[in-house]
Design a protein around this motif. Structure first.
Motif, PDB file in Angstrom:
ATOM      1  N   UNK A   1       0.828  -1.206   0.000  1.00 51.55           N
ATOM      2  CA  UNK A   1       0.000   0.000   0.000  1.00 51.55           C
ATOM      3  C   UNK A   1       0.861   1.255   0.000  1.00 51.55           C
ATOM      4  N   UNK A   2       1.964   1.231   0.763  1.00 53.28           N
ATOM      5  CA  UNK A   2       2.859   2.390   0.790  1.00 53.28           C
ATOM      6  C   UNK A   2       3.502   2.615  -0.566  1.00 53.28           C
ATOM      7  N   UNK A   3       3.790   1.540  -1.284  1.00 49.89           N
ATOM      8  CA  UNK A   3       4.352   1.702  -2.627  1.00 49.89           C
ATOM      9  C   UNK A   3       3.318   2.324  -3.562  1.00 49.89           C
ATOM     10  N   UNK A   4       2.066   1.929  -3.435  1.00 47.85           N
ATOM     11  CA  UNK A   4       1.019   2.571  -4.239  1.00 47.85           C
ATOM     12  C   UNK A   4       0.890   4.042  -3.864  1.00 47.85           C
ATOM     13  N   UNK A   5       0.976   4.336  -2.570  1.00 50.81           N
ATOM     14  CA  UNK A   5       0.945   5.730  -2.137  1.00 50.81           C
ATOM     15  C   UNK A   5       2.147   6.492  -2.691  1.00 50.81           C
ATOM     16  N   UNK A   6       3.290   5.855  -2.757  1.00 51.28           N
ATOM     17  CA  UNK A   6       4.476   6.497  -3.332  1.00 51.28           C
ATOM     18  C   UNK A   6       4.253   6.805  -4.802  1.00 51.28           C
ATOM     19  N   UNK A   7       3.639   5.876  -5.528  1.00 56.04           N
ATOM     20  CA  UNK A   7       3.353   6.123  -6.936  1.00 56.04           C
ATOM     21  C   UNK A   7       2.401   7.306  -7.098  1.00 56.04           C
ATOM     22  N   UNK A   8       1.344   7.333  -6.276  1.00 51.26           N
ATOM     23  CA  UNK A   8       0.398   8.450  -6.366  1.00 51.26           C
ATOM     24  C   UNK A   8       1.086   9.771  -6.067  1.00 51.26           C
ATOM     25  N   UNK A   9       1.930   9.772  -5.051  1.00 47.26           N
ATOM     26  CA  UNK A   9       2.620  11.013  -4.673  1.00 47.26           C
ATOM     27  C   UNK A   9       3.591  11.457  -5.767  1.00 47.26           C
TER      28      UNK A   9
END
Length: 816
Positions: free
Chosen positions: A442-450
């Motif tokens: 999930x944090x990696x997906x958040x990193x992509x969004x950011x």
């Protein structure tokens, strides 16, 4: 001379069908307004009158003569106005008619030019005269002023009471209410940069030596992908927004660093499966990429100015305490261990008794071969097997065997009955490691969004800097041309030298503004390169200008018209922060169970079975001292002694219970209640996230509404300033204006262009921010998260709402 200026101004006003409305007129006593403000109001009134004339003028060829009733009002009041080009206040008359709403047009009698045929009827022009103590009344009515058409928007007073509604997305778990959807887990689960699963150990049963060989992690790629070289054409990088996002997914260092966290989380899974404690993994957003802000973009962000959170779920984030995570009884070690002790000892000591024999000193040579096998199980059971062997040689005459071999083994099983009992306690780290692995996904997906949002912000900053530089070039061209024309007029004696100084100063100012804009553009190009490239050592790549090929469209997003509760529901379901918070609460609950078990006393039941055997050659010295019957008749082999371990000839068996009761037990009490406190913090933090996300979604809708209105207003202002600048140039050529007024209109046009550039870029950034808040950027752009995890993008993103660059539209003509 001034009279000629007034007459020329009146003539131009009549030609352009200029009728001054009441709201623009200013009295001579209002001396606080500058000449520039009065001129701007005059030009605004001129354009409004033109728009009215275009709507109200009869068809070509018609003619009519105003009657006395329409030509002369019953009562008139003098109203001072300002003329174009001179800044002199003159007066005209305004009929004393009732006031109407600003958006309601007023009637006006058309006037036909008697000297021209087949010309559309024009609205009455204001008749201007010099300021006098008794103004002369006008003989015509003023034209109506029509407000510019604007989109209809339903505005609700923020203080108006609202009707009672029903809850649509309950986040507190209240029964009987529609519950907010649970977070959608990031899929596919357990993404990895490569095909290697670091959550599994080496399969070394065929070759056990593999268990003890190191595993090297591959070196990172420090070169750029070939896609970047393909964009370099004719010494320039022609970059679309889709290309920028794709290159960021492949080359951005923030994403590359976060990508390794996926493998780091796998190593914790491997440790947990072995019964080890967790080392943890960073799940915060990596924000080392420069850029995202610029001086050419102001405003945006909605009235609240809030933005999506960038914090991750690392220990201690957002004011949360996670110190008890991993507390409780120590789990059993699940990986079996084999311990061996090989030792040889030689001892020579003086004899202190006659029982050792006649020797003055005794030597003892001992060889030890001991082995232990231990393994724990998820049930809280520990299995231990020991196998001990020793060979002793001595000159002691009373030993039965010289040398003698002693062998023994014991099998023991220990079971935790209270503290440390059960699979839930001993296997909790495995569950926590898997939850942490999902949190890392999930944090990696958040990193992509950011990062994608940051790259979009950098791109629109580049676009605004690029257009700002072009606008500054146009301003310099205009001021330079005016300066050159002024010099020509100075040479023929029709212009004062002071006007040359003014125009030259404007040229110098425009040059300085252009240089500043060019340096800002070059910096934004460098910022974009460091966001989409890994290596800028190539001088051609480092110095190549970046030309953005996309512009944002003003088409409405579906989210702009979607109901707030629907948007909030989507955000609740897709937001990675909520997903991480829920998974962290599951870890808190696991820790609470472990700390509660840690309050219990230690009660371990155990049982064991063992045996021993003895082998060796008879001691001849003992036969000499005690006789032939004192020693065995034949030696005993080691095989015979080893067999005695399993024939129950010399068993060693038993069972027991170990009890450990900590008095007062204050440490365990503190940890147990502390774990409850941390869970309560996490629960409140989750509710706070729900509230914050709701506010941020609503605020972002406000932002798009405000940005769209700002773009429309900035576009209208730019068109108006372009028309005003063109009109001022025409008046200047006719001798009805001055160099200062032309330069002032040029500066106003430049400011309007900058405002339009800034408003458009702010809208583009806020549109991307809304998708980031809803966490559907990847779905809307068609980005595969699995490709992003591997760093190999198979298909370019499809970003909606983009248009090709367009040159600034020429101002619309002022004549109908």
């Amino acid at each position: 001379m001034r009279l000629r200026h007034w007459q020329a101004a009146a003539c131009i006003a009549a030609t352009l069908s200029c009728s001054i409305p009441q709201g623009v007129a200013q009295t001579s006593q209002q001396g606080t307004k500058t000449q520039a403000q009065l001129e701007a109001e005059f030009n605004q009134a001129m354009l409004a009158s033109k728009a009215t004339a275009a709507k109200k003028a009869p068809a070509t060829g018609s003619s009519s003569t105003p009657t006395a009733a329409t030509a002369m009002p019953t009562a008139a009041t003098p109203t001072p106005v300002v003329t174009a080009g001179s800044g002199v206040v003159v007066t005209t008359t305004r009929p004393s008619t009732p006031l109407t709403t600003p958006t309601r047009p007023t009637a006006a009698a058309p006037i036909v030019n008697p000297t021209r045929k087949n010309v559309p009827a024009l609205p009455p022009a204001a008749v201007t005269t010099p300021v006098a103590t008794t103004p002369a009344p006008a003989t015509v009515q003023p034209a109506a002023v029509v407000a510019a058409a604007t989109p209809k928007q339903t505005q609700v007073s923020p203080t108006r009471p609202v009707a009672v509604g029903t809850i649509q997305n309950d986040t507190t778990g209240t029964k009987g209410l529609p519950q907010a959807p649970g977070p959608k887990l990031t899929e596919p689960l357990f993404m990895r940069p490569s095909s290697i699963d670091y959550g599994k150990g080496k399969a070394g049963f065929k070759d056990p030596l593999l268990w003890y060989t190191p595993k090297d992690y591959p070196q990172p790629r420090l070169s750029n992908t070939a896609r970047l070289d393909d964009l370099l054409q004719d010494g320039k990088i022609y970059l679309s927004l889709s290309d920028a996002v794709t290159l960021a997914l492949e080359n951005n260092y923030d994403i590359a660093i976060a990508r390794i966290n996926l493998d780091i989380a796998d190593t914790d899974v491997l440790r947990a499966r072995a019964g080890g404690t967790l080392r943890g993994v960073s799940t915060g957003v990596v924000a080392n990429t420069l850029g995202g802000s610029t001086t050419t973009i102001t405003g945006g962000g909605g009235p609240g100015g809030t933005s999506s959170g960038t914090g991750g779920t690392g220990a201690g984030a957002s004011g949360l305490v996670l110190s008890t995570n991993g507390g409780g009884p120590t789990p059993e070690v699940l990986d079996p261990t084999v311990t061996g002790a090989l030792e040889y000892e030689q001892v020579l000591s003086p004899s202190s008794t006659a029982l050792t024999g006649a020797a003055a000193s005794i030597f003892t040579n001992t060889a030890t071969y001991n082995f232990t096998y231990a393994q724990g199980f998820l049930t809280g059971t520990q299995f231990t097997t020991t196998f001990n062997n020793s060979r002793v040689s001595t000159n002691n005459s009373f030993n039965t065997y010289v040398p003698y071999i002693n062998t023994a083994f014991r099998v023991q099983a220990t079971q935790h009955l209270l503290q440390g009992f059960g699979t839930g306690i001993n296997g909790r780290f495995i569950l926590q490691a898997k939850n942490d692995r999902r949190i890392t996904d999930s944090a990696f997906r958040q990193q992509l969004l950011y990062t994608i949002n940051q790259v979009e912000n950098i791109y629109w900053s580049l676009v605004s800097a690029y257009e700002d530089e072009q606008a500054k070039e146009r301003s310099l061209v205009q001021s330079t041309k005016l300066s050159e024309d002024n010099r020509k007029q100075l040479q023929i004696g029709t212009l004062a030298p002071l006007d040359i100084v003014n125009s030259d100063a404007t040229v110098a100012t425009d040059k300085q503004a252009l240089i500043q804009s060019q340096t800002n553009l070059e910096y934004q190009q460098l910022v974009m390169k460091q966001a989409i490239a890994r290596n800028l050592n190539d001088p051609q790549l480092a110095t190549a200008p970046v030309v953005p090929t996309d512009r944002v469209g003003l088409d409405r997003l579906p989210e702009e018209d979607e109901a707030v509760e629907d948007l909030v529901r989507d955000a609740y379901q897709n937001n990675p922060q909520i997903e991480q918070a829920v998974l962290n609460m599951k870890n808190n609950q696991i820790t609470i169970k472990a700390e509660k078990n840690g309050l219990l006393p230690v009660v371990d039941a155990y049982g064991f079975y063992g045996a021993s055997g003895l082998a060796g050659a008879p001691n001849p010295n003992l036969s000499t001292l005690l006789g032939a019957g004192a020693t065995p008749a034949a030696p005993v082999s080691y095989g015979t002694a080893f067999g005695d371990l399993f024939n129950n000839s010399s068993p060693d068996k038993g069972f027991g219970v170990n009890v450990t009761i900590p008095l007062r037990n204050r440490t365990a009490q503190a940890d147990q209640v502390r774990s409850q406190m941390e869970l309560r913090q996490s629960e409140m933090r989750l509710q706070q996230l729900y509230t914050q996300i709701r506010i941020q979604v609503i605020n972002q809708q406000y932002a798009l509404t405000n940005d769209r209105a700002q773009v429309s207003a900035a576009q209208a202002s730019r068109d108006y300033q372009a028309q005003s600048y063109e009109a001022e140039q025409k008046k200047y050529k006719l001798g009805a204006s001055t160099t200062a007024l032309v330069l002032q209109q040029g500066r106003s046009l430049a400011i309007a262009e900058n405002s339009l550039i800034s408003a458009t870029a702010a809208y583009a950034r806020d549109r991307a921010a809304l998708l980031q808040l809803l966490s559907n950027t990847l779905d809307r752009y068609g980005i595969s998260i699995a490709d992003a995890a591997s760093g190999k993008v198979s298909s370019a993103p499809l970003i909606p709402g983009l248009t090709a660059p367009k040159a600034p539209a020429a101002p619309r003509p002022l004549t109908p």
